[in-house]
Design a protein around this motif. Structure first.
Motif, mmCIF file in Angstrom:
data_model
loop_
_atom_site.group_PDB
_atom_site.id
_atom_site.type_symbol
_atom_site.label_atom_id
_atom_site.label_comp_id
_atom_site.label_asym_id
_atom_site.label_seq_id
_atom_site.Cartn_x
_atom_site.Cartn_y
_atom_site.Cartn_z
ATOM 1 N N UNK A 64 0.919 -1.124 -0.019
ATOM 2 C CA UNK A 64 0.215 0.122 0.131
ATOM 3 C C UNK A 64 0.778 0.931 -0.224
ATOM 4 N N UNK A 65 2.088 1.012 0.834
ATOM 5 C CA UNK A 65 2.688 2.982 1.021
ATOM 6 C C UNK A 65 3.141 2.529 -0.462
ATOM 7 N N UNK A 66 4.233 1.767 -0.827
ATOM 8 C CA UNK A 66 4.901 2.065 -2.129
ATOM 9 C C UNK A 66 3.927 2.303 -3.521
ATOM 10 N N UNK A 67 2.448 2.200 -3.176
ATOM 11 C CA UNK A 67 1.271 2.217 -4.471
ATOM 12 C C UNK A 67 1.480 4.265 -4.059
ATOM 13 N N UNK A 68 1.465 4.070 -2.476
ATOM 14 C CA UNK A 68 1.067 5.575 -2.141
ATOM 15 C C UNK A 68 2.247 6.328 -2.994
ATOM 16 N N UNK A 69 3.151 6.349 -2.936
ATOM 17 C CA UNK A 69 4.655 6.899 -2.899
ATOM 18 C C UNK A 69 4.262 7.389 -4.684
ATOM 19 N N UNK A 70 4.622 6.101 -5.508
ATOM 20 C CA UNK A 70 4.641 5.875 -6.445
ATOM 21 C C UNK A 70 3.198 6.641 -7.543
ATOM 22 N N UNK A 71 1.942 6.391 -6.667
ATOM 23 C CA UNK A 71 0.639 7.554 -7.213
ATOM 24 C C UNK A 71 0.705 8.483 -7.095
ATOM 25 N N UNK A 72 1.644 9.014 -6.025
ATOM 26 C CA UNK A 72 1.920 10.750 -5.447
ATOM 27 C C UNK A 72 2.531 11.333 -6.443
#
Length: 390
Positions: free
Chosen positions: A281-289
């Motif tokens: 979840x964190x890796x997805x959130x960081x990449x999206x942002x």
């Protein structure tokens, strides 16, 4: 067509934000307009002149030569708060591990491989379990050094667990202050916090001012039997000073995300392999942002969550063109640029100007795209670093 060069393994959900009709995205690409990366170190790599922005898919930017990029007018973004929940949950895990005999108890239980009688093993467990007794978090005092996105989430969780919370952050922003629960007490300085807390967790950036913030001198103030948690950055803590405090039985435990040779082989140190933000979840959130910020800058010149440029956003003013430029933060530059536009009959529709430290950044919407010689004249203005027409 914009070109984005990727480093490390970036979440597909982040990369999918780039519209492939407008973006070429690859790990091997010539003349990129931007980078998106996680932990790859850029310090020893030559920066192509084509690069306009770098998006770090995470909070820290110590792997990016920010000062050097600033001089070249390259915007560096990070993703504050995108991995906050992941780190918060690991900090909570660390506090629980530090409060109960969980790890030594499990290691002891796993060592009983020579026993075959379940009833005998159960009896032994009842006899020996007192060796692994701990204490509850409820009623204890947690000190949080750094009250940003992660620190405020941890404060919420600790209060929900019935803990008392004391915070210290000399750089606390108004926005961060609004996020904090009213029950969080404020320490006037680090020493005051260390002296009053059973658990202390660190959440400040790794900058010159925080290098070895926890050191031999500051640890003289720590409450005897306290547990220190570091899930921020390795450089914030002087590991040798921590070992000295552990040996003196001032600190009871050190729990961190940054193993160092001096910390290994100790029962009073739990060192994890830098897994604070290692959740899907964190890796997805960081990449999206990171992707969204990079696109908004390249397409509109807007800046959000930059570590070296001011936050600047402006809605488009009709069908005309947009000029953006950055310059050394000295007086008179914007006036000279506006004079260039006026002398060439380029009508300004809207504009915004912001500064941060030594850098100023400007967005100017004009009725029509300026000619190449006008752009060249803007670039020639003293102290202008970069100019773009979008």
């Amino acid at each position: 067509m914009y070109k984005i060069k990727t480093y490390n393994k970036i979440s597909v959900k982040g990369l999918d934000r780039f519209d492939r009709s407008k973006y070429e995205v690859a790990s091997d690409i010539n003349s990129p307009d931007g980078y998106i990366l996680r932990s790859h170190k850029l310090h020893d790599e030559a920066l192509p002149e084509s690069v306009k922005a770098v998006a770090r898919a995470g909070a820290g930017t110590n792997n990016v030569p920010v000062a050097e990029y600033s001089k070249k007018g390259v915007v560096v973004f990070n993703a504050p708060g995108a991995n906050a929940n992941a780190v918060k949950e690991l900090v909570l895990s660390g506090m629980l591990l530090g409060s109960r005999g969980i790890i030594p108890g499990m290691n002891w239980a796993q060592s009983l491989t020579d026993m075959t009688d379940a009833a005998e093993m159960s009896a032994l467990m009842e006899k020996q379990k007192s060796n692994f007794a701990g204490s509850e978090l409820t009623g204890k005092t947690l000190g949080i050094v750094g009250l940003g996105a992660i620190g405020s989430l941890i404060a919420d969780t600790a209060l929900a667990l019935g803990m008392k919370v004391i915070g210290y952050d000399p750089a606390l922003s108004v926005e961060a202050a609004w996020r904090l629960p009213s029950q969080v007490a404020r320490a006037e300085n680090l020493q005051s916090l260390l002296a009053r807390c059973d658990y202390v967790t660190l959440h400040v950036p790794a900058i010159e001012a925080t290098h070895h913030l926890i050191n031999e001198e500051s640890l003289k103030s720590v409450k005897e039997g306290a547990v220190l948690l570091n899930f921020a950055r390795e450089a914030i803590v002087d590991a040798a000073a921590v070992v000295q405090s552990l040996d003196a039985k001032k600190l009871r435990m050190y729990i961190c995300d940054f193993p160092e040779p001096i910390l290994l082989g100790r029962d009073d140190v739990y060192a994890m392999p830098h897994i604070g933000a290692s959740t899907a979840e964190a890796e997805e959130n960081c990449a999206i942002m990171g992707a969204d910020q990079l696109m908004d800058y390249l397409e509109n010149g807007n800046i959000r969550n930059s570590v070296n440029f001011p936050a600047v956003q402006m809605e488009r003013s009709g069908p005309g063109a947009r000029i953006t430029f950055c310059n050394d933060n000295v007086s008179g530059v914007l006036g000279h640029v506006l004079s260039v536009l006026a002398d060439n009959s380029v009508n300004v529709v809207d504009m915004v100007n912001k500064s941060r430290g030594d850098i100023a950044y400007n967005i100017i919407d004009v009725e029509q795209a300026p000619a190449d010689d006008v752009v060249a004249a803007i670039k020639a203005v003293e102290h202008v670093i970069t100019v773009r027409v979008i």
